[in-house]
Structures are given as structure tokens and as C-alpha cells.
Design a protein around this motif. Structure first.
Motif, PDB file in Angstrom:
ATOM      1  N   ILE A 104      -0.226  20.925  17.205  1.00 21.21           N
ATOM      2  CA  ILE A 104      -0.774  20.353  15.977  1.00 21.21           C
ATOM      3  C   ILE A 104       0.133  19.275  15.387  1.00 21.21           C
ATOM      4  CG2 ILE A 104      -2.112  22.403  15.359  1.00 21.21           C
ATOM      5  CD1 ILE A 104       0.145  23.198  13.455  1.00 21.21           C
ATOM      6  N   GLN A 105       1.167  18.879  16.112  1.00 20.44           N
ATOM      7  CA  GLN A 105       2.116  17.903  15.576  1.00 20.44           C
ATOM      8  C   GLN A 105       1.821  16.495  16.086  1.00 20.44           C
ATOM      9  OE1 GLN A 105       5.969  19.542  16.646  1.00 20.44           O
ATOM     10  NE2 GLN A 105       6.219  20.463  14.633  1.00 20.44           N
ATOM     11  N   SER A 106       2.323  15.524  15.341  1.00 19.64           N
ATOM     12  CA  SER A 106       2.306  14.130  15.764  1.00 19.64           C
ATOM     13  C   SER A 106       3.722  13.749  16.176  1.00 19.64           C
ATOM     14  CB  SER A 106       1.845  13.219  14.625  1.00 19.64           C
ATOM     15  OG  SER A 106       0.539  13.565  14.195  1.00 19.64           O
ATOM     16  N   CYS A 107       3.842  12.787  17.075  1.00 18.57           N
ATOM     17  CA  CYS A 107       5.158  12.352  17.544  1.00 18.57           C
ATOM     18  C   CYS A 107       5.253  10.832  17.476  1.00 18.57           C
ATOM     19  CB  CYS A 107       5.402  12.811  18.984  1.00 18.57           C
ATOM     20  SG  CYS A 107       5.455  14.612  19.218  1.00 18.57           S
ATOM     21  N   THR A 108       6.446  10.370  17.221  1.00 15.25           N
ATOM     22  CA  THR A 108       6.716   8.941  17.215  1.00 15.25           C
ATOM     23  C   THR A 108       8.040   8.697  17.909  1.00 15.25           C
ATOM     24  OG1 THR A 108       6.915   6.977  15.806  1.00 15.25           O
ATOM     25  CG2 THR A 108       7.921   8.988  14.992  1.00 15.25           C
ATOM     26  N   CYS A 116       8.990  14.604  16.538  1.00 14.43           N
ATOM     27  CA  CYS A 116       7.705  15.274  16.366  1.00 14.43           C
ATOM     28  C   CYS A 116       7.721  16.069  15.061  1.00 14.43           C
ATOM     29  CB  CYS A 116       7.430  16.205  17.544  1.00 14.43           C
ATOM     30  SG  CYS A 116       7.356  15.341  19.151  1.00 14.43           S
ATOM     31  N   TYR A 117       6.609  16.010  14.329  1.00  8.31           N
ATOM     32  CA  TYR A 117       6.597  16.569  12.975  1.00  8.31           C
ATOM     33  C   TYR A 117       5.201  17.068  12.622  1.00  8.31           C
ATOM     34  CZ  TYR A 117       4.940  11.789  12.585  1.00  8.31           C
ATOM     35  OH  TYR A 117       4.264  10.612  12.806  1.00  8.31           O
ATOM     36  N   PHE A 118       5.152  17.958  11.643  1.00 10.69           N
ATOM     37  CA  PHE A 118       3.888  18.441  11.103  1.00 10.69           C
ATOM     38  C   PHE A 118       3.283  17.366  10.201  1.00 10.69           C
ATOM     39  CE2 PHE A 118       6.295  22.478  11.722  1.00 10.69           C
ATOM     40  CZ  PHE A 118       5.424  23.092  12.608  1.00 10.69           C
ATOM     41  N   ASP A 119       1.968  17.424  10.035  1.00 15.50           N
ATOM     42  CA  ASP A 119       1.293  16.484   9.144  1.00 15.50           C
ATOM     43  C   ASP A 119       1.900  16.564   7.746  1.00 15.50           C
ATOM     44  OD1 ASP A 119      -0.349  15.719  11.180  1.00 15.50           O
ATOM     45  OD2 ASP A 119      -2.090  16.897  10.516  1.00 15.50           O
ATOM     46  N   ALA A 151      14.898  14.382  22.165  1.00 10.77           N
ATOM     47  CA  ALA A 151      13.735  14.596  21.299  1.00 10.77           C
ATOM     48  C   ALA A 151      14.127  15.519  20.163  1.00 10.77           C
ATOM     49  CB  ALA A 151      12.565  15.183  22.087  1.00 10.77           C
ATOM     50  N   VAL A 152      13.485  15.329  19.023  1.00  7.33           N
ATOM     51  CA  VAL A 152      13.680  16.180  17.852  1.00  7.33           C
ATOM     52  C   VAL A 152      12.317  16.716  17.449  1.00  7.33           C
ATOM     53  CG1 VAL A 152      14.391  16.275  15.435  1.00  7.33           C
ATOM     54  CG2 VAL A 152      15.677  14.856  17.059  1.00  7.33           C
ATOM     55  N   ALA A 191      14.191  19.984  23.315  1.00  4.14           N
ATOM     56  CA  ALA A 191      14.117  19.275  22.041  1.00  4.14           C
ATOM     57  C   ALA A 191      15.045  19.911  21.016  1.00  4.14           C
ATOM     58  CB  ALA A 191      12.680  19.275  21.517  1.00  4.14           C
ATOM     59  N   VAL A 192      15.666  19.083  20.212  1.00  2.00           N
ATOM     60  CA  VAL A 192      16.513  19.547  19.120  1.00  2.00           C
ATOM     61  C   VAL A 192      15.615  20.060  18.004  1.00  2.00           C
ATOM     62  CG1 VAL A 192      18.129  18.803  17.330  1.00  2.00           C
ATOM     63  CG2 VAL A 192      18.386  17.974  19.689  1.00  2.00           C
ATOM     64  N   ARG A 193      15.998  21.172  17.398  1.00  5.04           N
ATOM     65  CA  ARG A 193      15.207  21.762  16.327  1.00  5.04           C
ATOM     66  C   ARG A 193      15.635  21.220  14.977  1.00  5.04           C
ATOM     67  NH1 ARG A 193      15.726  25.920  12.601  1.00  5.04           N
ATOM     68  NH2 ARG A 193      13.718  26.794  11.997  1.00  5.04           N
ATOM     69  N   VAL A 194      14.645  20.958  14.096  1.00  3.89           N
ATOM     70  CA  VAL A 194      14.923  20.586  12.721  1.00  3.89           C
ATOM     71  C   VAL A 194      13.974  21.360  11.819  1.00  3.89           C
ATOM     72  CG1 VAL A 194      13.338  18.611  12.670  1.00  3.89           C
ATOM     73  CG2 VAL A 194      15.326  18.655  11.140  1.00  3.89           C
TER      74      VAL A 194
END
Length: 336
Positions: A104-108, A116-119, A151-152, A191-194
Motif C-alpha cells: 500500500i506504499q508509494s516509492c520515489t 517508500c512511504y505510507f500515503d 532503500a528506505v 531496506a533500512v527501516r524508518v
């Protein structure tokens, strides 16, 4: 009586006129239970009760007061009970956010790093990028590109997205293992977690530690045990050297840590732990304004990042004292 206690225990925050969040950090859309319509019925019931009380004080007819009290009680109790019941759609949304965030995430991509992040959290990306860039600037060029493409990915632990919070370290480790599988399938291995909380120095330091470990080990941090030996000290130095923001955040984390410098997310269940004995020489090294340190880091990078390099070797390379182990000190469980 039991129903009333359940209402207070699970939906107490809805008994107030304004919404009180159940989460310690911002959460993705769809996982926060906001029963607006049911809460409005509850507030309407309270309003009717207040009006009935005012009418009673004005010596109105008993039948009118009784009718108002009856309607008010029905609306208040009914709305209060209705808003305390869990929404099944919320449970599904929380499971998706917790276990399958990539779906459900978008990535840039910025430069050569994928974020990659939530809306609704895209505004955090520039801050993440500044931390990643700062950490990469203080490691050798060869290390900055080691392992899979960097990647994050934003995460939310069960502790953060479950009402009341009942997570454990074991559950956090299970989540990490599942995330690694999902990351590989999504094309962002290791991927690195944030976290979903962002904006202060401590969050920046925690992300910097995750990035530093990823560049040191060519894999994302698995969690569970202490980071030991020379690489624990090196990680602390990298975080502090990256930027004034990460240094300030690390010092703040150190003030609230006991036994180890803990680079942790807001849940407190997942983070990199550098024992105080390993953190101390790195913190001492950060006090030195010396141009000799970065070349030494680059020259001895492979040795310093090896899991079996002892802390004493870090002290020998940089000329900083290492506190000797007391005879009765037990070695902490270390990340392999």
C-alpha cells in the motif's frame, strides 16, 4: 456492569467531546478508529440531557423532563456503546500496515536511493534524504555503494498501530523477519527501516544508525542483540560525525539510555544497541577536531566493520582509551 467497564476500558477516549488519539505516533490513514457518526449521536445525547436538566430547573412539566431524559439516555448510552465496538475494517487495515506495508506504499527515487512511504507521509522524504546523504558522506565510497541498492522503507510496528499497545521484542523480531521477505519481493532488499514519527533530532539519529549499519554490514539491521566490538564504536562515531542534528539526537538518546546507547524507534521494541563500553571511546573520539580520523576510518574500514574485530582494536587504531572488562562482567549477546 461488565459492559460499562468494557466501554471505559476500550473506548474511554470517545467519552470526551474531542477526539484523543490512541497512538503514540502518527499512523497511516485507515488504522485509526474515528467513529464520527456514532460519536455525534453520543454528543447529541449529552446535549439532550443537559437541556432536560435546564428545563427541569425551570420547573417545566414532569412529562416533558422525563421524555427529554429518556431520549438523552438512549442516545448517550447507545452512542457510547456503539462507538466503543471495534470496526472489522480497521482490524484488516492495521494488519496490512503492520505485515504488508509494501502493498500500500508509494516509492520515489532520489539520487540512487529509493524511499517508500505510507500515503500522507511523503513530506518526510526530504528529511530522510538529508540523513542518508550525511551518513554516506562520512563512509568510504566503496562502502556507500556496498550491498543491494540502498532503500528506505517506512514501517509501523504492532505496538504503534494496536490500541493499548501490547507488543514484545519477540513479536518485533518476527515482524522484522517477515519484512525482509516482503522487501525482497518488492524489489527493495535489505531496506533500512524508518518510523512513522519524524521531526526531532532523536529520530534523525535513529535513522542514521540504521543507515550506518546498512553501509557497514551490507544488510539491514536484524535486531535482537547488542552490536559489539569495534563496529559498535564505529557506528556511534559515524552517527555523531554525520551532522550536528544526528550528533545532538545521539547525545539526547544517550542521556536516556542505561547500559547501552540505544538508537530506538518510538515503540522502544526495535533498535540498535551499542554497549556503553563501546560507545564511550567513540564519543571521546568525536570530541577531537582532527583531520586524521576520517582517513583512518577509510584505511581500516574492512577491519573495523568485521564482526570479530575486538573493541580494543578500535582503541589502538584511534588512540582512545578502552575501559577494561571487570572479571565478573558478562559479555552481552552480540549481533553476528
Amino acid at each position: 456492569m461488565v459492559t460499562t467497564l468494557m466501554l471505559i476500558g476500550t473506548g474511554w477516549r470517545f467519552l470526551f467531546p474531542v477526539y484523543i488519539s490512541e497512538f503514540p505516533a502518527p499512523v497511516p490513514a485507515g488504522v485509526s478508529d474515528r467513529p464520527a457518526a456514532r460519536h455525534l449521536v453520543y454528543l447529541l445525547g449529552i446535549t439532550v440531557l443537559l437541556v432536560a436538566a435546564a428545563v427541569a430547573r425551570a420547573h417545566a412539566r414532569r412529562s416533558v423532563v422525563a421524555a427529554g431524559l429518556a431520549v438523552g439516555l438512549i442516545l448517550t448510552v447507545g452512542g457510547g456503546l456503539a462507538q466503543s465496538r471495534p470496526d472489522p475494517d480497521i482490524a484488516v487495515a492495521r494488519a496490512t500496515v503492520r505485515d504488508r506495508p509494501a502493498s500500500i506504499q508509494s516509492c520515489t527515487m532520489r539520487s540512487d536511493v529509493t524511499y517508500c512511504y505510507f500515503d500522507g507521509f511523503d513530506g518526510f522524504v526530504p528529511g530522510w534524504e538529508s540523513v542518508v546523504t550525511a551518513v554516506r558522506a562520512v563512509v568510504p565510497d566503496s562502502a556507500a555503494s556496498s550491498g543491494p541498492p540502498l532503500a528506505v522503507r517506512q514501517r509501523a510496528l504492532a505496538e504503534e498501530i494496536s490500541a493499548g499497545g501490547s507488543g514484545s521484542v519477540a513479536e518485533a523480531m518476527q515482524a522484522v523477519a517477515a519484512w525482509k521477505v516482503e522487501d525482497a519481493a518488492a524489489g527493495t532488499p535489505e531496506a533500512v527501516r524508518v518510523d512513522t514519527a519524524w521531526g526531532d533530532d532523536r529520530a534523525a539519529a535513529a535513522l542514521a544508525a540504521e543507515v550506518a549499519y546498512r553501509l557497514m554490514a551490507a544488510k539491514a539491521y536484524d535486531g535482537g542483540n547488542f552490536l559489539c566490538g569495534a563496529r559498535a564504536a564505529l557506528l556511534v562515531w559515524l552517527v555523531g560525525q554525520a551532522s550536528p542534528t544526528t550528533l545532538a539526537g545521539m547525545r539526547s538518546l544517550d542521556e536516556t539510555s542505561t547500559g547501552a546507547l540505544v538508537f530506538s524507534d518510538i515503540s522502544g521494541l526495535y533498535g540498535i544497541l551499542a554497549p556503553d563500553r563501546a560507545a564511550a571511546p567513540a564519543l571521546e573520539l568525536l570530541k577531537r577536531q582532527s583531520d586524521e580520523v576520517p582517513p583512518l576510518v577509510e584505511r581500516h574500514w574492512a577491519e573495523l566493520t568485521a564482526p570479530d574485530t575486538p573493541l580494543e582494536r578500535f582503541g589502538a587504531i584511534f588512540g582512545v582509551p578502552i575501559q577494561p572488562l571487570a572479571p565478573d562482567d558478562e559479555a552481552p549477546p552480540c549481533v553476528p
